[in-house]
Design a protein around this motif. Structure first.
Motif, PDB file in Angstrom:
ATOM      1  N   TYR A 145       3.291  18.217  89.866  1.00 53.66           N
ATOM      2  CA  TYR A 145       2.812  16.918  89.395  1.00 53.66           C
ATOM      3  C   TYR A 145       1.306  17.041  89.160  1.00 53.66           C
ATOM      4  O   TYR A 145       0.623  17.769  89.868  1.00 53.66           O
ATOM      5  N   THR A 146       0.792  16.272  88.198  1.00 47.83           N
ATOM      6  CA  THR A 146      -0.647  16.221  87.973  1.00 47.83           C
ATOM      7  C   THR A 146      -1.084  14.760  87.839  1.00 47.83           C
ATOM      8  O   THR A 146      -0.494  14.003  87.055  1.00 47.83           O
ATOM      9  N   LEU A 147      -2.094  14.400  88.598  1.00 48.42           N
ATOM     10  CA  LEU A 147      -2.709  13.075  88.510  1.00 48.42           C
ATOM     11  C   LEU A 147      -4.047  13.208  87.797  1.00 48.42           C
ATOM     12  O   LEU A 147      -4.796  14.168  88.026  1.00 48.42           O
ATOM     13  N   ALA A 148      -4.344  12.253  86.929  1.00 52.66           N
ATOM     14  CA  ALA A 148      -5.614  12.230  86.205  1.00 52.66           C
ATOM     15  C   ALA A 148      -6.298  10.889  86.445  1.00 52.66           C
ATOM     16  O   ALA A 148      -5.678   9.823  86.330  1.00 52.66           O
ATOM     17  N   LEU A 149      -7.570  10.956  86.781  1.00 52.44           N
ATOM     18  CA  LEU A 149      -8.362   9.770  87.101  1.00 52.44           C
ATOM     19  C   LEU A 149      -9.307   9.460  85.952  1.00 52.44           C
ATOM     20  O   LEU A 149      -9.972  10.362  85.419  1.00 52.44           O
ATOM     21  N   GLY A 150      -9.355   8.205  85.549  1.00 51.67           N
ATOM     22  CA  GLY A 150     -10.289   7.769  84.523  1.00 51.67           C
ATOM     23  C   GLY A 150     -11.230   6.713  85.072  1.00 51.67           C
ATOM     24  O   GLY A 150     -10.911   6.032  86.046  1.00 51.67           O
ATOM     25  N   GLU A 151     -12.393   6.595  84.469  1.00 53.74           N
ATOM     26  CA  GLU A 151     -13.376   5.580  84.863  1.00 53.74           C
ATOM     27  C   GLU A 151     -13.661   4.680  83.669  1.00 53.74           C
ATOM     28  O   GLU A 151     -13.618   5.121  82.526  1.00 53.74           O
ATOM     29  N   MET A 152     -13.972   3.412  83.955  1.00 51.26           N
ATOM     30  CA  MET A 152     -14.251   2.456  82.892  1.00 51.26           C
ATOM     31  C   MET A 152     -15.268   1.434  83.372  1.00 51.26           C
ATOM     32  O   MET A 152     -15.242   1.032  84.554  1.00 51.26           O
ATOM     33  N   PRO A 153     -16.180   1.009  82.507  1.00 46.70           N
ATOM     34  CA  PRO A 153     -17.139  -0.022  82.899  1.00 46.70           C
ATOM     35  C   PRO A 153     -16.422  -1.348  83.148  1.00 46.70           C
ATOM     36  O   PRO A 153     -15.451  -1.687  82.467  1.00 46.70           O
ATOM     37  N   VAL A 154     -16.889  -2.080  84.143  1.00 52.66           N
ATOM     38  CA  VAL A 154     -16.354  -3.407  84.439  1.00 52.66           C
ATOM     39  C   VAL A 154     -17.526  -4.370  84.601  1.00 52.66           C
ATOM     40  O   VAL A 154     -18.669  -3.955  84.815  1.00 52.66           O
ATOM     41  N   ALA A 155     -17.224  -5.652  84.478  1.00 50.41           N
ATOM     42  CA  ALA A 155     -18.261  -6.659  84.697  1.00 50.41           C
ATOM     43  C   ALA A 155     -18.720  -6.585  86.147  1.00 50.41           C
ATOM     44  O   ALA A 155     -17.909  -6.550  87.070  1.00 50.41           O
ATOM     45  N   ALA A 156     -20.029  -6.554  86.350  1.00 51.00           N
ATOM     46  CA  ALA A 156     -20.578  -6.417  87.699  1.00 51.00           C
ATOM     47  C   ALA A 156     -20.426  -7.720  88.474  1.00 51.00           C
ATOM     48  O   ALA A 156     -20.885  -8.775  88.016  1.00 51.00           O
ATOM     49  N   PRO A 157     -19.781  -7.689  89.645  1.00 49.89           N
ATOM     50  CA  PRO A 157     -19.703  -8.883  90.484  1.00 49.89           C
ATOM     51  C   PRO A 157     -21.098  -9.316  90.947  1.00 49.89           C
ATOM     52  O   PRO A 157     -22.045  -8.533  90.954  1.00 49.89           O
ATOM     53  N   LYS A 158     -21.216 -10.578  91.352  1.00 47.61           N
ATOM     54  CA  LYS A 158     -22.506 -11.098  91.797  1.00 47.61           C
ATOM     55  C   LYS A 158     -23.070 -10.272  92.953  1.00 47.61           C
ATOM     56  O   LYS A 158     -24.280 -10.073  93.045  1.00 47.61           O
ATOM     57  N   ASP A 159     -22.200  -9.811  93.836  1.00 45.57           N
ATOM     58  CA  ASP A 159     -22.661  -9.040  94.993  1.00 45.57           C
ATOM     59  C   ASP A 159     -23.287  -7.705  94.587  1.00 45.57           C
ATOM     60  O   ASP A 159     -23.945  -7.057  95.404  1.00 45.57           O
ATOM     61  N   CYS A 160     -23.076  -7.285  93.338  1.00 47.69           N
ATOM     62  CA  CYS A 160     -23.595  -5.993  92.886  1.00 47.69           C
ATOM     63  C   CYS A 160     -24.819  -6.157  91.978  1.00 47.69           C
ATOM     64  O   CYS A 160     -25.232  -5.198  91.314  1.00 47.69           O
ATOM     65  N   ALA A 161     -25.400  -7.353  91.958  1.00 46.54           N
ATOM     66  CA  ALA A 161     -26.500  -7.633  91.031  1.00 46.54           C
ATOM     67  C   ALA A 161     -27.689  -6.708  91.249  1.00 46.54           C
ATOM     68  O   ALA A 161     -28.420  -6.395  90.300  1.00 46.54           O
ATOM     69  N   ALA A 162     -27.910  -6.273  92.482  1.00 51.28           N
ATOM     70  CA  ALA A 162     -29.083  -5.437  92.774  1.00 51.28           C
ATOM     71  C   ALA A 162     -28.856  -3.967  92.442  1.00 51.28           C
ATOM     72  O   ALA A 162     -29.788  -3.161  92.513  1.00 51.28           O
ATOM     73  N   VAL A 163     -27.628  -3.584  92.089  1.00 54.44           N
ATOM     74  CA  VAL A 163     -27.321  -2.187  91.788  1.00 54.44           C
ATOM     75  C   VAL A 163     -27.854  -1.846  90.400  1.00 54.44           C
ATOM     76  O   VAL A 163     -27.534  -2.533  89.418  1.00 54.44           O
ATOM     77  N   ASP A 164     -28.647  -0.791  90.305  1.00 54.56           N
ATOM     78  CA  ASP A 164     -29.273  -0.441  89.032  1.00 54.56           C
ATOM     79  C   ASP A 164     -28.482   0.591  88.250  1.00 54.56           C
ATOM     80  O   ASP A 164     -28.992   1.201  87.299  1.00 54.56           O
ATOM     81  N   LYS A 165     -27.219   0.819  88.632  1.00 47.21           N
ATOM     82  CA  LYS A 165     -26.349   1.723  87.896  1.00 47.21           C
ATOM     83  C   LYS A 165     -25.142   0.953  87.363  1.00 47.21           C
ATOM     84  O   LYS A 165     -24.831  -0.139  87.833  1.00 47.21           O
ATOM     85  N   ARG A 166     -24.474   1.543  86.386  1.00 45.18           N
ATOM     86  CA  ARG A 166     -23.315   0.897  85.785  1.00 45.18           C
ATOM     87  C   ARG A 166     -22.164   0.829  86.789  1.00 45.18           C
ATOM     88  O   ARG A 166     -21.798   1.827  87.408  1.00 45.18           O
ATOM     89  N   ILE A 167     -21.581  -0.362  86.942  1.00 44.18           N
ATOM     90  CA  ILE A 167     -20.451  -0.552  87.845  1.00 44.18           C
ATOM     91  C   ILE A 167     -19.168  -0.137  87.131  1.00 44.18           C
ATOM     92  O   ILE A 167     -18.943  -0.503  85.971  1.00 44.18           O
ATOM     93  N   LEU A 168     -18.343   0.646  87.828  1.00 40.97           N
ATOM     94  CA  LEU A 168     -17.136   1.196  87.215  1.00 40.97           C
ATOM     95  C   LEU A 168     -15.869   0.775  87.955  1.00 40.97           C
ATOM     96  O   LEU A 168     -15.866   0.618  89.174  1.00 40.97           O
ATOM     97  N   GLY A 169     -14.820   0.604  87.198  1.00 41.42           N
ATOM     98  CA  GLY A 169     -13.475   0.556  87.742  1.00 41.42           C
ATOM     99  C   GLY A 169     -12.797   1.879  87.432  1.00 41.42           C
ATOM    100  O   GLY A 169     -13.421   2.801  86.898  1.00 41.42           O
TER     101      GLY A 169
END
Length: 241
Positions: A145-169
């Protein structure tokens, strides 16, 4: 596959040194606990020392493998700030708090198989794919079996407002099933748990497999989520091939 197969020694050795080995922040160690007999519940413990305050912590998660959600009333979380606090004490207290749920689902009887483990300390290993088999045997891989992981930008929650990097799902896809390409309708888009919503990177860190009697296999993808300070915490994602 016999349901009692487990590579506990390998996992314990590989996990023992994870906290404090990242370039910044702390990366939690992870210890799978087991499955309910019918495979509908999976539990794991993560633990470590928080870089901020040097606080020992331990958390035990119980996952509904049908929905991927935490069981009601869980997880159990322990942070110790008293003068004589240490990691051993934090883990013992946390497991004591979680013991009633562990016993309710008889999790220690069904450890499952650690089919693959891919920690960030392993140099040269891919961080977004993991290939494994469901039988602990020597020789050529059988029905992998092979699992593959992908990342995608998501809207930043209010709690993450101070994070200066792109928030990902993230998304997870089983691209190989029993040695055959499996790209059709296999994608699972996963909602990030509330405490992981400020994640900026993910790594596929391992896979668990359990074979309930008279039912289909349950696979668990172990995903390591990093925040902007490079603290790493785990997410267990059920996969049903």
């Amino acid at each position: 596959m016999r349901k009692h197969l487990m590579m506990g020694g390998m996992l314990a050795a590989a996990l023992a040194g994870l906290p404090g080995m990242s370039l910044a922040g702390d990366i939690a160690s992870i210890q799978p606990i087991g499955f309910s007999g019918d495979g509908k519940v999976f539990a794991f413990q993560e633990f470590g020392i928080k870089e901020t305050g040097n606080v020992p912590y331990s958390e035990t998660y119980f996952i509904d493998t049908d929905s991927g959600e935490y069981l009601e009333g869980t997880p159990f979380r322990t942070d110790l700030t008293d003068k004589d606090a240490n990691l051993s004490k934090a883990r013992r207290q946390n497991l004591t708090a979680a013991r009633s749920q562990m016993d309710k689902y008889d999790l220690l009887t069904n450890p499952g198989l650690i089919a693959a483990f891919n920690p960030p300390t392993e140099l040269g290993s891919p961080s977004k794919t993991l290939r494994y088999t469901t039988l602990a045997t020597d020789g050529p891989p059988k029905a992998p079996y092979t699992l593959a992981l992908g990342e995608m930008p998501v809207a930043a929650p209010k709690d993450c407002a101070a994070v200066d990097k792109r928030i990902l799902g993230f998304s997870l896809q089983m691209i190989e099933k029993e040695g055959v390409p499996n790209r059709q309708a296999a994608k699972q888009v996963t909602a990030v748990p509330a405490e992981r919503t400020c994640s900026v990177e993910y790594r596929i860190g391992g896979a668990m497999v359990y074979q309930p009697e008279g039912a289909n296999q349950v696979h668990i993808a172990l995903i390591l989520a990093f925040d902007a300070a490079r603290n790493g915490r785990w997410i267990a994602v059920p996969v049903h091939p």
